[in-house]
Design a protein around this motif. Structure first.
Motif, mmCIF file in Angstrom:
data_model
loop_
_atom_site.group_PDB
_atom_site.id
_atom_site.type_symbol
_atom_site.label_atom_id
_atom_site.label_comp_id
_atom_site.label_asym_id
_atom_site.label_seq_id
_atom_site.Cartn_x
_atom_site.Cartn_y
_atom_site.Cartn_z
ATOM 1 N N ALA A 5 0.817 -1.221 0.000
ATOM 2 C CA ALA A 5 0.000 0.000 0.000
ATOM 3 C C ALA A 5 0.844 1.261 0.000
ATOM 4 O O ALA A 5 0.309 2.359 -0.149
ATOM 5 N N ARG A 6 2.154 1.108 0.178
ATOM 6 C CA ARG A 6 3.079 2.247 0.254
ATOM 7 C C ARG A 6 2.595 3.232 1.323
ATOM 8 O O ARG A 6 2.408 4.429 1.071
ATOM 9 N N ASP A 7 2.401 2.698 2.507
ATOM 10 C CA ASP A 7 1.864 3.472 3.628
ATOM 11 C C ASP A 7 2.985 4.269 4.286
ATOM 12 O O ASP A 7 3.750 3.738 5.106
ATOM 13 N N MET A 8 3.069 5.550 3.948
ATOM 14 C CA MET A 8 4.173 6.366 4.419
ATOM 15 C C MET A 8 4.019 6.795 5.872
ATOM 16 O O MET A 8 4.878 7.500 6.406
ATOM 17 N N ARG A 9 2.972 6.362 6.529
ATOM 18 C CA ARG A 9 2.900 6.548 7.981
ATOM 19 C C ARG A 9 3.899 5.623 8.671
ATOM 20 O O ARG A 9 4.326 5.892 9.804
ATOM 21 N N HIS A 10 4.256 4.528 8.005
ATOM 22 C CA HIS A 10 5.088 3.502 8.634
ATOM 23 C C HIS A 10 6.374 3.205 7.875
ATOM 24 O O HIS A 10 7.150 2.342 8.279
ATOM 25 N N LEU A 11 6.610 3.904 6.769
ATOM 26 C CA LEU A 11 7.784 3.657 5.945
ATOM 27 C C LEU A 11 8.483 4.970 5.604
ATOM 28 O O LEU A 11 7.915 6.049 5.770
ATOM 29 N N GLY A 12 9.719 4.856 5.116
ATOM 30 C CA GLY A 12 10.438 6.027 4.633
ATOM 31 C C GLY A 12 10.765 5.868 3.163
ATOM 32 O O GLY A 12 10.512 4.813 2.572
ATOM 33 N N LEU A 13 11.315 6.910 2.557
ATOM 34 C CA LEU A 13 11.704 6.866 1.152
ATOM 35 C C LEU A 13 13.191 7.187 1.018
ATOM 36 O O LEU A 13 13.718 8.059 1.703
ATOM 37 N N SER A 14 13.850 6.479 0.105
ATOM 38 C CA SER A 14 15.244 6.759 -0.201
ATOM 39 C C SER A 14 15.389 6.756 -1.718
ATOM 40 O O SER A 14 15.253 5.705 -2.347
ATOM 41 N N GLY A 15 15.621 7.933 -2.279
ATOM 42 C CA GLY A 15 15.688 8.006 -3.731
ATOM 43 C C GLY A 15 14.294 7.989 -4.324
ATOM 44 O O GLY A 15 13.294 8.049 -3.619
ATOM 45 N N PRO A 16 14.184 7.866 -5.632
ATOM 46 C CA PRO A 16 12.891 7.928 -6.323
ATOM 47 C C PRO A 16 12.036 6.674 -6.102
ATOM 48 O O PRO A 16 12.211 5.656 -6.772
ATOM 49 N N GLY A 17 11.159 6.762 -5.127
ATOM 50 C CA GLY A 17 10.191 5.687 -4.912
ATOM 51 C C GLY A 17 10.676 4.478 -4.157
ATOM 52 O O GLY A 17 9.933 3.506 -4.004
ATOM 53 N N ARG A 18 11.918 4.479 -3.658
ATOM 54 C CA ARG A 18 12.433 3.300 -2.954
ATOM 55 C C ARG A 18 12.026 3.354 -1.489
ATOM 56 O O ARG A 18 12.367 4.283 -0.762
ATOM 57 N N LEU A 19 11.290 2.333 -1.054
ATOM 58 C CA LEU A 19 10.828 2.266 0.326
ATOM 59 C C LEU A 19 11.952 1.802 1.237
ATOM 60 O O LEU A 19 12.716 0.893 0.898
ATOM 61 N N VAL A 20 12.034 2.416 2.407
ATOM 62 C CA VAL A 20 13.046 2.017 3.383
ATOM 63 C C VAL A 20 12.411 1.868 4.752
ATOM 64 O O VAL A 20 11.338 2.407 5.050
ATOM 65 N N CYS A 21 13.117 1.136 5.594
ATOM 66 C CA CYS A 21 12.654 0.817 6.941
ATOM 67 C C CYS A 21 12.661 2.048 7.842
ATOM 68 O O CYS A 21 13.568 2.866 7.793
ATOM 69 N N ASN A 22 11.634 2.152 8.675
ATOM 70 C CA ASN A 22 11.543 3.247 9.646
ATOM 71 C C ASN A 22 11.886 2.829 11.059
ATOM 72 O O ASN A 22 12.301 3.651 11.867
ATOM 73 N N ASP A 23 11.684 1.550 11.382
ATOM 74 C CA ASP A 23 11.893 1.099 12.761
ATOM 75 C C ASP A 23 12.406 -0.334 12.760
ATOM 76 O O ASP A 23 11.631 -1.288 12.782
ATOM 77 N N PRO A 24 13.739 -0.513 12.733
ATOM 78 C CA PRO A 24 14.328 -1.853 12.601
ATOM 79 C C PRO A 24 14.484 -2.636 13.900
ATOM 80 O O PRO A 24 15.166 -3.657 13.916
ATOM 81 N N ARG A 25 13.879 -2.172 14.991
ATOM 82 C CA ARG A 25 14.056 -2.899 16.256
ATOM 83 C C ARG A 25 13.635 -4.364 16.097
ATOM 84 O O ARG A 25 12.747 -4.684 15.314
ATOM 85 N N SER A 26 14.272 -5.243 16.877
ATOM 86 C CA SER A 26 14.117 -6.677 16.654
ATOM 87 C C SER A 26 13.288 -7.389 17.712
ATOM 88 O O SER A 26 13.226 -8.619 17.722
ATOM 89 N N ASP A 27 12.626 -6.670 18.622
ATOM 90 C CA ASP A 27 11.841 -7.360 19.633
ATOM 91 C C ASP A 27 10.637 -8.055 19.010
ATOM 92 O O ASP A 27 10.199 -7.736 17.912
ATOM 93 N N ALA A 28 10.094 -9.026 19.730
ATOM 94 C CA ALA A 28 9.039 -9.895 19.202
ATOM 95 C C ALA A 28 7.780 -9.113 18.847
ATOM 96 O O ALA A 28 7.415 -8.141 19.513
#
Length: 246
Positions: free
Chosen positions: A168-191
Motif C-alpha cells: 500500500a506504500r503506507d508512508m505513515r510507517h515507511l520512509g523513502l530513499s531516492g525515487p520511490g524506494r521504500l526504506v525501513c523506519n523502525d528496525p528494532r528486533s523485539d518480538a
C-alpha cells in the motif's frame, strides 16, 4: 429480532439455509452485506464498489478514484490478480455500525478490514488509496495461501500486516530513499504479535509502532528472496505443508 419457526415442510437443507442466513445477519453483519448489500444501506456504484446510501456525489467520485489507485498499487506488486473483491465503503458511523465495524480502545472505528478473500469494509475514516490497498493486499495474500493454510495459522499476523504496509506504500510507517524506494523506519528486533487477537490488542494500545516494525522485517526478508516473487514461492511452500521461515 430474527425468529425461526419450525413447520413440517421444512427440510434439513432448508433449515441449513435458514441457519446460515441467521448467522450472517446477526453474528457477522458484513457477511450479510455480501449477500444483500442493499439490506445494509449500500448502493452499487460499480461491479465491485458499494457505497453508503448517504454518500454525496463527490464522495462517490472520490472513492472511485481512490479505489482505482489502490488497485494500481496492488497490481504493481501482484501483476496476476487472483481476486476481485467487493468493496463496501461507509461514510457514516451508522453504516459502520450496521456492518459491525470494529472499534479500538478510543471508541473509533477501524479504518478498514478484510474478510477472507472475498470482500473488504472501509469505514468512514478510511477513504484513501492507502487503506484500500492495505486491505486488498490481505485479500490477494490470503487467496494465494488458501483456506487450509489460513486455518492452521501458518503465517504470523505480523508478516501479513507488514506486507500490506509495503504494497500500500503506507508512508505513515515507511520512509523513502531516492525515487520511490521504500526504506525501513523502525528496525528494532523485539518480538511482534503472532495471532490476530494479540495484534489487534497491541495495535489499539499504540505503545509500539508495530506496523512499522513489521514492514521493516518484511522489507529485510524480500530482497534476499527475490522481492515480490518471494511471496508466490512462500505461498506455494506453505500450501504444500511447509513451514514459515523463522
Amino acid at each position: 429480532m430474527f425468529i425461526v419457526r419450525w413447520h413440517k415442510g421444512m427440510t434439513v437443507a432448508a433449515l441449513a439455509v435458514v441457519a446460515v442466513v441467521t448467522i450472517l445477519f446477526t453474528g457477522l453483519p458484513a457477511a450479510g452485506a455480501y449477500v444483500c448489500p442493499s439490506c445494509y444501506g449500500l448502493q452499487k456504484v460499480t461491479e465491485t464498489l458499494y457505497v453508503d446510501q448517504h454518500a454525496t456525489a463527490k464522495e462517490i467520485s472520490d472513492l472511485k478514484a481512490e479505489v482505482a489507485l489502490a488497485n494500481q498499487r496492488v497490481a504493481t506488486f501482484f501483476p496476476e490478480r487472483l481476486r476481485t473483491p467487493k468493496v463496501f465503503a461507509c461514510v457514516t458511523d451508522a453504516c459502520d455500525q450496521r456492518l459491525g465495524g470494529q472499534q479500538d480502545t478510543n471508541g473509533s472505528h477501524a479504518l478498514g478490514g478484510a474478510f477472507g478473500d472475498s470482500f473488504i469494509h472501509i469505514s468512514s475514516g478510511g477513504h484513501n488509496a492507502t487503506i484500500v490497498a492495505h486491505e486488498l493486499t490481505h485479500i490477494e495474500f490470503q487467496a494465494r495461501l488458501g483456506s487450509l493454510v489460513m486455518a492452521r495459522g501458518a503465517v504470523p499476523v505480523w508478516f501479513g500486516e507488514g506486507l500490506a504496509v509495503i504494497v500500500a506504500r503506507d508512508m505513515r510507517h515507511l520512509g523513502l530513499s531516492g525515487p520511490g524506494r521504500l526504506v525501513c523506519n523502525d528496525p528494532r528486533s523485539d518480538a511482534l504479535p503472532i495471532t490476530r487477537s494479540a495484534w489487534s490488542r497491541e495495535a489499539d494500545l499504540q505503545e509500539r509502532p508495530i506496523y512499522a516494525m513489521a514492514a521493516c522485517r518484511v522489507l529485510e526478508w524480500m530482497p534476499t528472496q527475490g522481492q515480490g516473487a518471494a511471496i508466490e514461492r512462500l505461498a506455494t511452500t506453505l500450501r504444500k505443508g511447509g513451514a514459515f521461515p523463522r
